[in-house]
Design an enzyme around this catalytic site. Structure first.
Site: not given
Ligand code: DGL
Length: 279
Positions: A10, A42, A73-74, A151, A189-190
């Site tokens: 994202s 998310g 992941n989302t 972020e 991933t954050h």
């Molecule tokens: N990078 C997204 C994840 O791994 C989370 C960030 C988002 O909410 O877009 O789920």
């Protein structure tokens, strides 16, 4: 095979996965796509995110990728299975590799998962873990404030261990610690950027499992099984594409990736115009 591996998220979070792929597969050409115009995924309905997943994979396929990594992941929870059934290109998500890592790591078969609201509500982790070992009990918690904290913090160089963030982490993790998990999946991933904070808040005995390392291993396995690893030992090319604000992507992305990003393409998916920004 010189065709690139496509990686998307994202926004900039998936760069933690890219970093691991660079580490483990240093000769592969890579295209990273960050959908910063629509971040965060998310809180969005999963059907909407599924639409984004198809749109981005279509774009990456046009750029001749040999494999796609859904480094979010989302997005994996929302659309990996449907995308794998639809596209010819192999597609690797971040949930199954982490689930496998957790099943291997847990001693007491009590695994915790933290992630966005979308990921946790989808139950994708519980399903993936139980498919590997139905005897593992999975406890999950969504941590809706973490993405923004990471972020903002990466921009201002904040110390994530400061008391306010530590207390927030503690409040998210306490229900999982009470039920005595012995492994914790960082299901976003954050979150690898919060590893020290999460290690401190969860205690030293808990094994932290990051999607990034496990997923990079899976990419290596799939490419090698298909005979598609790049053979050339010449320096690889890294391409970065974003759907909004290439300069912002360059700044924040360089911090997530741990190396300087000097050129970012802007693509408006709906219109398909491509501009180039060079710092
Ligand atoms: N990078 C997204 C994840 O791994 C989370 C960030 C988002 O909410 O877009 O789920």
């Amino acid at each position: 095979m010189d065709n690139p591996v496509g990686i998307f998220d994202s926004g900039v979070g998936g760069l933690t996965v890219m970093q691991e792929i660079i580490e483990q597969l240093p000769y592969e050409n890579l295209i990273y796509f960050g959908d910063t115009a629509r971040v965060p995924y998310g809180p969005r309905p999963l059907e909407e995110v599924r639409g984004f997943v198809f749109e981005i994979i279509n774009y990456l396929v046009e750029r001749k990728v040999k494999l796609v990594v859904v480094a979010c992941n989302t997005a994996t929870a929302a659309g990996l299975i449907e995308a794998q059934a639809h596209f010819d290109v192999p597609i690797v998500g971040v949930i199954e590799p982490s689930a496998r890592g957790a099943v291997q790591a847990t001693r007491d078969r009590r695994v915790g998962v933290i992630g966005t609201v979308g990921t946790i509500n989808s139950d994708a982790y519980s399903k993936a873990i139980r498919a590997l070992d139905a005897g593992v009990t999975v406890y999950s918690a969504s941590c809706p404030k973490f993405v923004e904290i990471v972020e903002k913090g990466m921009i201002s160089d904040a110390n994530f261990l400061r008391p306010k963030t530590y207390n927030l982490a503690k409040s998210y993790l306490t229900p999982l610690l009470r039920v005595e998990i012995d492994s914790l999946i960082l299901g976003c991933t954050h979150y690898p950027l919060l590893k020290s904070l999460l290690a401190k808040a969860s205690g030293n005995d808990i094994v932290l499992i990051s999607s990034a390392e496990e997923t990079a291993r899976e990419v290596q396995t799939v490419l090698s099984r298909r005979g598609q690893l790049r053979e050339s030992m010449e320096l690889p090319e890294y391409t970065f594409v974003t759907t909004l604000d290439p300069n912002g992507f360059m700044l924040l992305g360089s911090r997530f990736l741990g190396r300087k990003i000097t050129e970012v393409e802007l693509v408006e998916l709906a219109k398909r115009t491509r501009h180039r920004t060079v710092s």
